[in-house]
Design a protein around this motif. Structure first.
Motif, PDB file in Angstrom:
ATOM      1  N   VAL A  33      -0.433  -3.247  -3.297  1.00  0.00           N
ATOM      2  CA  VAL A  33      -1.346  -3.822  -3.907  1.00  0.00           C
ATOM      3  C   VAL A  33      -2.439  -4.898  -2.865  1.00  0.00           C
ATOM      4  O   VAL A  33      -3.036  -5.478  -3.423  1.00  0.00           O
ATOM      5  N   GLY A  34      -2.206  -4.372  -1.742  1.00  0.00           N
ATOM      6  CA  GLY A  34      -3.063  -5.189  -0.784  1.00  0.00           C
ATOM      7  C   GLY A  34      -2.721  -6.406   0.113  1.00  0.00           C
ATOM      8  O   GLY A  34      -3.479  -7.189   0.542  1.00  0.00           O
ATOM      9  N   ILE A  35      -1.126  -6.734  -0.247  1.00  0.00           N
ATOM     10  CA  ILE A  35      -0.846  -7.914   0.357  1.00  0.00           C
ATOM     11  C   ILE A  35      -0.532  -7.476   1.975  1.00  0.00           C
ATOM     12  O   ILE A  35       0.153  -6.582   2.308  1.00  0.00           O
ATOM     13  N   TRP A  63       1.178 -14.725  -5.916  1.00  0.00           N
ATOM     14  CA  TRP A  63       0.024 -13.866  -5.384  1.00  0.00           C
ATOM     15  C   TRP A  63      -0.871 -13.506  -6.366  1.00  0.00           C
ATOM     16  O   TRP A  63      -2.061 -12.807  -6.058  1.00  0.00           O
ATOM     17  N   GLN A  64      -0.831 -13.939  -7.442  1.00  0.00           N
ATOM     18  CA  GLN A  64      -1.736 -13.427  -8.697  1.00  0.00           C
ATOM     19  C   GLN A  64      -2.970 -13.827  -8.423  1.00  0.00           C
ATOM     20  O   GLN A  64      -3.898 -13.003  -8.672  1.00  0.00           O
ATOM     21  N   ALA A  65      -3.587 -15.068  -8.042  1.00  0.00           N
ATOM     22  CA  ALA A  65      -5.068 -15.313  -7.829  1.00  0.00           C
ATOM     23  C   ALA A  65      -5.548 -14.591  -6.897  1.00  0.00           C
ATOM     24  O   ALA A  65      -6.574 -14.146  -7.093  1.00  0.00           O
ATOM     25  N   ASP A  66      -4.837 -14.474  -5.802  1.00  0.00           N
ATOM     26  CA  ASP A  66      -5.471 -13.687  -4.510  1.00  0.00           C
ATOM     27  C   ASP A  66      -5.707 -12.025  -5.224  1.00  0.00           C
ATOM     28  O   ASP A  66      -6.587 -11.409  -4.735  1.00  0.00           O
ATOM     29  N   LEU A  67      -4.594 -11.563  -5.919  1.00  0.00           N
ATOM     30  CA  LEU A  67      -4.926 -10.378  -6.407  1.00  0.00           C
ATOM     31  C   LEU A  67      -5.967 -10.288  -7.294  1.00  0.00           C
ATOM     32  O   LEU A  67      -6.886  -9.173  -7.479  1.00  0.00           O
ATOM     33  N   ASP A  68      -6.333 -11.316  -8.322  1.00  0.00           N
ATOM     34  CA  ASP A  68      -7.388 -11.200  -9.342  1.00  0.00           C
ATOM     35  C   ASP A  68      -8.422 -11.319  -8.371  1.00  0.00           C
ATOM     36  O   ASP A  68      -9.634 -10.667  -8.632  1.00  0.00           O
ATOM     37  N   GLU A  69      -8.754 -12.077  -7.143  1.00  0.00           N
ATOM     38  CA  GLU A  69      -9.880 -12.175  -6.607  1.00  0.00           C
ATOM     39  C   GLU A  69     -10.203 -10.890  -5.814  1.00  0.00           C
ATOM     40  O   GLU A  69     -11.281 -10.246  -5.872  1.00  0.00           O
ATOM     41  N   ARG A  70      -9.269 -10.074  -5.383  1.00  0.00           N
ATOM     42  CA  ARG A  70      -9.084  -8.777  -4.921  1.00  0.00           C
ATOM     43  C   ARG A  70      -9.708  -7.738  -5.815  1.00  0.00           C
ATOM     44  O   ARG A  70     -10.704  -6.988  -5.541  1.00  0.00           O
ATOM     45  N   ARG A  89      13.925 -11.835  -9.876  1.00  0.00           N
ATOM     46  CA  ARG A  89      13.556 -13.105 -10.180  1.00  0.00           C
ATOM     47  C   ARG A  89      12.591 -13.384  -8.991  1.00  0.00           C
ATOM     48  O   ARG A  89      11.547 -13.990  -8.797  1.00  0.00           O
ATOM     49  N   ASP A  90      13.139 -12.983  -7.600  1.00  0.00           N
ATOM     50  CA  ASP A  90      12.157 -13.307  -6.194  1.00  0.00           C
ATOM     51  C   ASP A  90      10.918 -12.603  -6.388  1.00  0.00           C
ATOM     52  O   ASP A  90       9.637 -13.120  -6.205  1.00  0.00           O
ATOM     53  N   TRP A  91      10.886 -11.095  -7.064  1.00  0.00           N
ATOM     54  CA  TRP A  91       9.530 -10.601  -7.194  1.00  0.00           C
ATOM     55  C   TRP A  91       8.730 -11.153  -7.982  1.00  0.00           C
ATOM     56  O   TRP A  91       7.296 -11.202  -8.075  1.00  0.00           O
ATOM     57  N   GLU A  92       9.272 -11.774  -9.257  1.00  0.00           N
ATOM     58  CA  GLU A  92       8.299 -12.460 -10.375  1.00  0.00           C
ATOM     59  C   GLU A  92       7.714 -13.361  -9.677  1.00  0.00           C
ATOM     60  O   GLU A  92       6.490 -13.817 -10.022  1.00  0.00           O
TER      61      GLU A  92
END
Length: 171
Positions: free
Chosen positions: A65-67, A97-104, A88-91
């Motif tokens: 996912v580009g991290i 990381w949601q905002a960064d992924l949305d921007e990507r 739980r850690d992944w969530e």
């Protein structure tokens, strides 16, 4: 290659690579980068704890996912006792990381929709570049494509009319 049984506590590099769907050299790279660890046998052979399978899956999904690896390492380093990430850690990480992924995603959509007309540096748009990038103002911001950035108007130092053109072309 011998396949590990489900109750095996440790895996050889070949077994882990086969199960994780990566090359042995990828495992060695992850180890050098501090993302996974192995113990050494008396014969200096690597043995990975079985839990490393989940850790490698976490790394691969994060990369897909580009991290960047630095962020993946930071996330793994912040887990207590260097353990394998849980659901739980992944969530929590995916939310962070949601905002960064949305921007990507927005950047990729912009790139997909405008790639054939202009990539922002002029090499494919010499005919229109004078209108979009008068006097090479985008070049003052450094190398690489600028017109297709997620926030092109915010970073634009062009006259107002040229910024409007650049913004219209990228939206």
């Amino acid at each position: 290659m011998q396949t590990a049984t489900w109750q095996a506590k440790e895996l050889t590099p070949g077994q882990l690579a086969q199960r994780a769907g990566v090359s042995v050299s990828a495992l060695h790279f992850y180890e050098r980068e501090g993302l996974i660890t192995a113990r050494r046998t008396s014969g200096n052979q690597r043995r990975y704890p079985r839990e490393t399978l989940r850790r490698v899956a976490f790394i691969r999904i994060s990369q897909r996912v580009g991290i960047p690896l630095a962020e993946i390492r930071h996330a793994l380093d912040n887990l207590p006792d260097g353990r394998t990430p849980t659901r739980r850690d992944w969530e929590a990480l995916s939310t962070a990381w949601q905002a960064d992924l949305d921007e990507r995603i927005e950047q990729l959509i912009r790139l997909r929709d405008n790639l054939t007309g202009c990539i922002g540096c002029g090499c494919l748009s010499l005919g229109t570049c004078k209108l979009v990038n008068a006097h090479d103002h985008l070049g003052d911001q450094g190398p690489g494509a600028r017109v297709l950035d997620v926030h092109p108007v915010e970073a634009c130092h062009q006259p107002e009319q040229a910024c409007a053109i650049a913004s219209a072309e990228t939206s």
